[in-house]
Motif scaffolding. Sequence first.
Motif, PDB file in Angstrom:
ATOM      1  N   THR A  83      36.761  47.210  48.109  1.00 32.34           N
ATOM      2  CA  THR A  83      35.584  47.747  48.794  1.00 32.34           C
ATOM      3  C   THR A  83      34.340  46.915  48.522  1.00 32.34           C
ATOM      4  OG1 THR A  83      36.526  49.964  48.536  1.00 32.34           O
ATOM      5  CG2 THR A  83      34.211  49.831  49.152  1.00 32.34           C
ATOM      6  N   TYR A  84      34.122  46.562  47.256  1.00 35.38           N
ATOM      7  CA  TYR A  84      32.962  45.755  46.884  1.00 35.38           C
ATOM      8  C   TYR A  84      33.404  44.378  46.390  1.00 35.38           C
ATOM      9  CZ  TYR A  84      29.564  49.531  47.370  1.00 35.38           C
ATOM     10  OH  TYR A  84      28.740  50.501  47.871  1.00 35.38           O
ATOM     11  N   GLY A  85      34.353  43.794  47.092  1.00 32.56           N
ATOM     12  CA  GLY A  85      34.892  42.504  46.693  1.00 32.56           C
ATOM     13  C   GLY A  85      33.933  41.352  46.828  1.00 32.56           C
ATOM     14  N   ASP A  86      32.799  41.575  47.507  1.00 33.62           N
ATOM     15  CA  ASP A  86      31.818  40.500  47.704  1.00 33.62           C
ATOM     16  C   ASP A  86      30.485  40.820  47.048  1.00 33.62           C
ATOM     17  OD1 ASP A  86      31.035  42.579  49.354  1.00 33.62           O
ATOM     18  OD2 ASP A  86      30.392  41.290  50.997  1.00 33.62           O
ATOM     19  N   SER A 128      27.292  53.431  43.018  1.00 38.43           N
ATOM     20  CA  SER A 128      28.629  53.409  43.597  1.00 38.43           C
ATOM     21  C   SER A 128      29.704  53.770  42.577  1.00 38.43           C
ATOM     22  CB  SER A 128      28.940  52.024  44.168  1.00 38.43           C
ATOM     23  OG  SER A 128      30.276  51.969  44.626  1.00 38.43           O
ATOM     24  N   ALA A 129      30.719  54.504  43.048  1.00 32.68           N
ATOM     25  CA  ALA A 129      31.866  54.855  42.197  1.00 32.68           C
ATOM     26  C   ALA A 129      32.954  53.782  42.247  1.00 32.68           C
ATOM     27  CB  ALA A 129      32.447  56.196  42.633  1.00 32.68           C
ATOM     28  N   HIS A 130      32.736  52.726  43.055  1.00 26.91           N
ATOM     29  CA  HIS A 130      33.700  51.618  43.157  1.00 26.91           C
ATOM     30  C   HIS A 130      33.290  50.478  42.240  1.00 26.91           C
ATOM     31  CE1 HIS A 130      36.019  52.842  46.796  1.00 26.91           C
ATOM     32  NE2 HIS A 130      34.919  53.498  47.070  1.00 26.91           N
ATOM     33  N   ALA A 131      34.248  49.877  41.576  1.00 29.47           N
ATOM     34  CA  ALA A 131      33.990  48.664  40.799  1.00 29.47           C
ATOM     35  C   ALA A 131      33.531  47.545  41.727  1.00 29.47           C
ATOM     36  CB  ALA A 131      35.256  48.246  40.057  1.00 29.47           C
ATOM     37  N   ASP A 132      32.606  46.702  41.246  1.00 33.01           N
ATOM     38  CA  ASP A 132      32.238  45.511  42.002  1.00 33.01           C
ATOM     39  C   ASP A 132      33.203  44.380  41.649  1.00 33.01           C
ATOM     40  OD1 ASP A 132      31.408  44.451  39.549  1.00 33.01           O
ATOM     41  OD2 ASP A 132      29.285  44.866  39.912  1.00 33.01           O
ATOM     42  N   TYR A 133      32.981  43.183  42.214  1.00 30.58           N
ATOM     43  CA  TYR A 133      33.980  42.127  42.015  1.00 30.58           C
ATOM     44  C   TYR A 133      34.072  41.702  40.550  1.00 30.58           C
ATOM     45  CZ  TYR A 133      30.360  38.410  42.050  1.00 30.58           C
ATOM     46  OH  TYR A 133      29.296  37.601  41.776  1.00 30.58           O
ATOM     47  N   ASP A 147      38.242  38.952  51.544  1.00 32.85           N
ATOM     48  CA  ASP A 147      38.428  37.506  51.415  1.00 32.85           C
ATOM     49  C   ASP A 147      37.616  36.947  50.256  1.00 32.85           C
ATOM     50  OD1 ASP A 147      39.778  35.187  52.658  1.00 32.85           O
ATOM     51  OD2 ASP A 147      37.726  34.456  52.894  1.00 32.85           O
ATOM     52  N   ALA A 148      36.431  37.488  50.042  1.00 34.76           N
ATOM     53  CA  ALA A 148      35.608  37.033  48.914  1.00 34.76           C
ATOM     54  C   ALA A 148      36.302  37.323  47.589  1.00 34.76           C
ATOM     55  CB  ALA A 148      34.235  37.710  48.961  1.00 34.76           C
ATOM     56  N   LEU A 149      36.913  38.500  47.471  1.00 36.42           N
ATOM     57  CA  LEU A 149      37.618  38.843  46.238  1.00 36.42           C
ATOM     58  C   LEU A 149      38.871  37.994  46.078  1.00 36.42           C
ATOM     59  CD1 LEU A 149      37.693  40.619  43.735  1.00 36.42           C
ATOM     60  CD2 LEU A 149      38.931  42.351  45.068  1.00 36.42           C
ATOM     61  N   ARG A 150      39.559  37.721  47.188  1.00 41.09           N
ATOM     62  CA  ARG A 150      40.756  36.859  47.142  1.00 41.09           C
ATOM     63  C   ARG A 150      40.405  35.501  46.538  1.00 41.09           C
ATOM     64  NH1 ARG A 150      42.191  32.560  49.847  1.00 41.09           N
ATOM     65  NH2 ARG A 150      40.485  32.800  51.337  1.00 41.09           N
ATOM     66  N   VAL A 151      39.324  34.908  47.022  1.00 42.83           N
ATOM     67  CA  VAL A 151      38.914  33.583  46.549  1.00 42.83           C
ATOM     68  C   VAL A 151      38.576  33.628  45.062  1.00 42.83           C
ATOM     69  CG1 VAL A 151      37.139  31.788  46.749  1.00 42.83           C
ATOM     70  CG2 VAL A 151      38.125  32.814  48.819  1.00 42.83           C
ATOM     71  N   GLU A 200      39.358  32.210  39.540  1.00 37.05           N
ATOM     72  CA  GLU A 200      39.089  32.556  38.141  1.00 37.05           C
ATOM     73  C   GLU A 200      40.354  32.918  37.362  1.00 37.05           C
ATOM     74  OE1 GLU A 200      35.821  35.155  37.301  1.00 37.05           O
ATOM     75  OE2 GLU A 200      34.775  34.620  39.154  1.00 37.05           O
ATOM     76  N   LEU A 201      41.329  33.542  38.031  1.00 40.60           N
ATOM     77  CA  LEU A 201      42.511  34.032  37.318  1.00 40.60           C
ATOM     78  C   LEU A 201      43.786  33.266  37.658  1.00 40.60           C
ATOM     79  CD1 LEU A 201      41.871  37.888  37.618  1.00 40.60           C
ATOM     80  CD2 LEU A 201      41.169  36.329  35.794  1.00 40.60           C
ATOM     81  N   LYS A 202      43.700  32.400  38.657  1.00 43.69           N
ATOM     82  CA  LYS A 202      44.857  31.586  39.077  1.00 43.69           C
ATOM     83  C   LYS A 202      46.053  32.465  39.449  1.00 43.69           C
ATOM     84  CE  LYS A 202      42.263  28.181  37.761  1.00 43.69           C
ATOM     85  NZ  LYS A 202      41.391  27.520  38.776  1.00 43.69           N
ATOM     86  N   LEU A 203      45.782  33.588  40.116  1.00 41.01           N
ATOM     87  CA  LEU A 203      46.837  34.491  40.543  1.00 41.01           C
ATOM     88  C   LEU A 203      47.096  34.336  42.039  1.00 41.01           C
ATOM     89  CD1 LEU A 203      45.752  37.746  38.658  1.00 41.01           C
ATOM     90  CD2 LEU A 203      47.743  36.345  38.145  1.00 41.01           C
ATOM     91  N   GLU A 204      48.343  34.596  42.432  1.00 38.67           N
ATOM     92  CA  GLU A 204      48.688  34.584  43.853  1.00 38.67           C
ATOM     93  C   GLU A 204      48.148  35.853  44.498  1.00 38.67           C
ATOM     94  OE1 GLU A 204      52.607  34.988  46.721  1.00 38.67           O
ATOM     95  OE2 GLU A 204      52.837  34.006  44.757  1.00 38.67           O
ATOM     96  N   VAL A 205      47.480  35.702  45.631  1.00 37.94           N
ATOM     97  CA  VAL A 205      46.867  36.841  46.315  1.00 37.94           C
ATOM     98  C   VAL A 205      47.335  36.877  47.769  1.00 37.94           C
ATOM     99  CG1 VAL A 205      44.710  38.006  46.928  1.00 37.94           C
ATOM    100  CG2 VAL A 205      44.830  36.618  44.841  1.00 37.94           C
ATOM    101  N   PHE A 206      47.690  38.078  48.209  1.00 34.48           N
ATOM    102  CA  PHE A 206      48.097  38.284  49.599  1.00 34.48           C
ATOM    103  C   PHE A 206      47.203  39.351  50.219  1.00 34.48           C
ATOM    104  CE2 PHE A 206      50.720  40.769  52.666  1.00 34.48           C
ATOM    105  CZ  PHE A 206      50.874  39.786  53.637  1.00 34.48           C
TER     106      PHE A 206
END
Length: 459
Positions: free
Chosen positions: A215-218, A400-405, A433-437, A442-448
């Motif tokens: 939700t707050y990935g950017d 907000s009750a949602h975690a930010d990126y 997409d911002a959170l995917r990047v 930062e974590l070198k994880l595969e993201v789909f």
Amino acid sequence: MIDADKAVKLTFLGGAGTVTGSKTLVEINGKRILIDCGLFQGLKELRLLNWDDFPVDPKTIDAIVLTHAHLDHCGYIPLLVKKGFKGPIHCTYPTLELTEIILKDSAKIQEEDAERANKHQYTRHEHAEPLYTLKDVMNSLPLFVGHNLHEWVIIHEYFKFEFLNSGHILGGAFVNALANGKKVLFSGDIGRLDPMLLYPPKHVREADYVILESTYGDRLHLQENVKSKLREVIEQTIHRGGILMIPSFAVERTQEILYLIYQLREEELLPKCKIFLDSPMGIDASNTYKRYPDWQKISNYELDRMFEDIYLIQDAEQSRLQVADQKPKVVLAGSGMIEGGRILHYLNAHIDNPDNTLLFVGYQGEGTRGRAILSGSTEIKFFGEYRKVKCEIRHIDSLSAHADYSEMIQWLKGFKNKPQQIILNHGEPHQTDALRVRIQHELKLEVFVPKMMESVLLE
């Protein structure tokens, strides 16, 4: 080559490319489990999806597992039951209570909206009908099954899970599942790392796959003094003789605002004014909070005191009297995104007075009246007519009750072993997409990132 008999198939029936309508279908060896069963809200093109045939036969779904009680995660349940679903609906005990409150309110609002549209003839249809009724809600309630945190629940031999605290709202939980030997974690909505009332999200040490909201990935939440900001808005509005209107989500946000008001009163920092909670659902939800002190990090003393000196309005006639009253006051009323509820009546009476203030204290989804006003719309439509927005508009962003990126990245760092893949859902495209990047960098994880109605096989 993936062995189809052993594969876990996920299909995103909602909450992909959007922050609403969350539904993830899990299919294993001919069995089907639905993680969340949310209502589409906001944009008309999304709301219309609620009226479509369900993508799979509801009779073939073995169970629903519910992460929390927000309407975009639970609001489609009465309709799914109406269409033939008969399996159990698993959730935590607070979620069970809050979902009943929220679904009843949703049905009531839909019935009232349909009745008003027919009465004043501002429906495009020959006869407006609610998506579902209170009777449909009552038919779904016997299917709910409550569980404690850390209690393993066996759906069948291929799928079992436990609930872990997500820190989002009271009763909110991650679904930590073992699916055909694969460790799959569904975040639902993940809360802040230091929530105001609740305990923080549980750090999970192992998972092969994580289905994570975005939700707050950017965005980073502002580091502002929320209590001081609320005090400022209340003081300024009351000083000029105005009414402060707060469209507030009945679960979590209402209780947070009341807690801040309690603190300001204890510190003698509030101007003399009456505070009204004009929300039957908000009142019922607050009573639920009182019944589950173990979920909250504030003391029992504070939990009791924060509801003192608040005028609670349940009765519709009392609400009409308060709407008509021009005296300075603070009013919390639903709904949080101004999509229905009693806040519309306050706006109808007071939105054209510059002395009044409309204060947003939560996320405003795309296509909602709240988003339109925050984006600068000078006219807003409700009750079939456009009204000019002349009152002052304020916004407290950091509630907000949602975690930010940053908080989601920090939470992901808690895994002892890196997950095989992160699957991002429940976010608008640029947020996801911002959170995917960031996760990849930062974590070198595969993201789909799945699209709506897209399926993925977990190896």
